[in-house]
Structure formats: C-alpha cells, structure tokens
Design a protein around this motif. Sequence first.
Motif, short mmCIF file in Angstrom:
data_model
loop_
_atom_site.label_atom_id
_atom_site.label_comp_id
_atom_site.label_asym_id
_atom_site.label_seq_id
_atom_site.Cartn_x
_atom_site.Cartn_y
_atom_site.Cartn_z
N ILE A 210 0.81 -1.44 -0.08
CA ILE A 210 0.12 0.06 0.11
C ILE A 210 0.91 1.33 -0.06
CG2 ILE A 210 -1.80 -1.07 1.07
CD1 ILE A 210 -1.04 0.22 3.80
N GLY A 211 2.07 1.11 -0.05
CA GLY A 211 2.95 2.42 0.09
C GLY A 211 4.57 2.00 0.27
N VAL A 212 5.19 3.03 0.64
CA VAL A 212 6.75 2.97 0.90
C VAL A 212 7.06 3.75 1.95
CG1 VAL A 212 7.07 2.60 -1.64
CG2 VAL A 212 7.14 4.82 -0.69
N VAL A 213 8.27 3.55 2.46
CA VAL A 213 8.69 4.19 3.61
C VAL A 213 9.86 5.23 2.81
CG1 VAL A 213 10.12 4.01 5.60
CG2 VAL A 213 8.70 2.34 5.31
N ALA A 214 9.65 6.32 3.28
CA ALA A 214 10.56 7.66 2.72
C ALA A 214 11.55 8.41 3.86
CB ALA A 214 9.86 8.46 1.76
N GLU A 215 12.30 9.24 3.47
CA GLU A 215 12.86 10.17 4.14
C GLU A 215 11.88 11.03 4.79
OE1 GLU A 215 15.71 10.13 5.24
OE2 GLU A 215 16.99 8.80 3.86
N GLY A 216 11.99 11.53 5.90
CA GLY A 216 10.98 12.61 6.46
C GLY A 216 10.48 12.06 7.92
N ARG A 217 9.07 12.66 7.96
CA ARG A 217 8.31 12.34 9.17
C ARG A 217 6.94 12.36 8.79
NH1 ARG A 217 12.64 11.79 10.64
NH2 ARG A 217 13.69 12.49 12.71
N GLY A 218 6.04 11.71 9.36
CA GLY A 218 4.62 11.60 9.53
C GLY A 218 4.14 10.53 8.41
#
Length: 236
Positions: A210-218
């Motif tokens: 359903i998605g991906v993990v990325a740099e950043g927050r939230g």
Amino acid sequence: MGADPTALVVGLGLPADVGADWVDALTDGFRDECDLVGATVAGGDIARSETVVLGVTALGDLGGRSPVTRSGARPGDVVAVAGRLGYAAAGLALLGAGVTGGSPDLVTLLEAHRRPRPPYPCGPRAALLGATAMLDVSDGLLQDLGHVADASGVAVELDAAALRVPQALSVAARDLGADPLEWVLTGGDDHALAATFPPEVGLPPEWTRIGVVAEGRGVRVDGQTWARGGWDHFRA
C-alpha cells in the motif's frame, strides 16, 4: 511482533451478581479464539469488583528470532497490510445508525465489529520474511503507521489506489452518506497487521502493498498529509 501465540493470562474482576452463564460464555469465547492458533488460557486471577474488569496478556514464542518492533522501518522499505481494513468501523457506524441487519454485505460489517478476524498466521510469516517493522492496526491505519513513522524516524507514503475499498464498505457508505476510504484509513478494530519489508522481499498473497517508507516524518496519502484520525487513548 512476529511470535507464535502460545498462551493467555487473564485477570478477571466480577460483581457478585454476574451469573454462571455469562462466565461460561466468556470462557467459551476464550477457548474458541485460542483454538484458532493452538494457544490456551494458562492462568491468571479472579477477584470481586464493582464492575466487570478484564485484563488479558498474550504470550508468544519467537523461536529464537528477534522481535519485530515499530522502530525498524527504513527509507526504501515497502509498506504492506494483511487482513481487513474498515470493516469494523463501518459496522460500528451502522450500529450507531440503528442498523442491526439487512443485506449480506451489511451483516458482514456488523459481524466484523462484533468479532474481529485478526490474520494471526501472517505475523510470524512476516517475521520470517524479514519484516523490518510491524504492528496491529488497532487504532486506525494512519494512527498506527504514524507510530511506526515516529519510532523509526521516517515518513510513510501511502497510495490511496492501493487501499482498495471493498464492495461491502461502498454499500454501507452509500446508505449512511459516509466516505468509505475514511473507514479504511481510520478504522482500527479489525486488527489487521501493517508491516514494512525490504523492497526485494516477495510478498505472499495475503499481504497487499500500500505504500513505501521515505525520508522525512509523518504519514501522507497520495502526497497529502492527513489528520491521523482513528483512536488516540490520550487525546484531550
């Protein structure tokens, strides 16, 4: 956290006027649910109380593996879910509107609220596949993935198109004038599992990307920040 369920320990407080039939029904429910995973009620305590108080601790065996916590997600990981999303929230909305029956779709939602169906086997399998973070969706997908994002120091990017809205939710939403995607994103009592996996892992069919993990927050949905919604035990 990736363990195979083994036992429950139950703390039970009861008023003096609770009948044996009620207690028998409660223990039958424990037995039936434990049978699904080969576990048992191993002990606990019973005391007198002004109201019914029930505390349950679940125990499991990691088989020598490390527990899969909320803090292991890394940028580039895939975000996936196993189990139903939004069913119990839709069932609660139906009950709140006075709906207690109807079409098979509505009955499915009502029953989903009354008795969740957690995808128990998917937790240990995900651990063996190399899941980097995992938790159950008890407070809502956005709320719980927010816990993963916070603990791991990352952002979670979700694709709304991948969060397929089942027909039953669409039917209930039409009847109630609601947004079914809101139930999928913020309803938590189905107790689905959400996990992150290294991108090279081939996900079995019970898991949906359903998605991906990325740099950043939230947590963001289609690039937009959503209010987490769901259930927050300490919200003012």
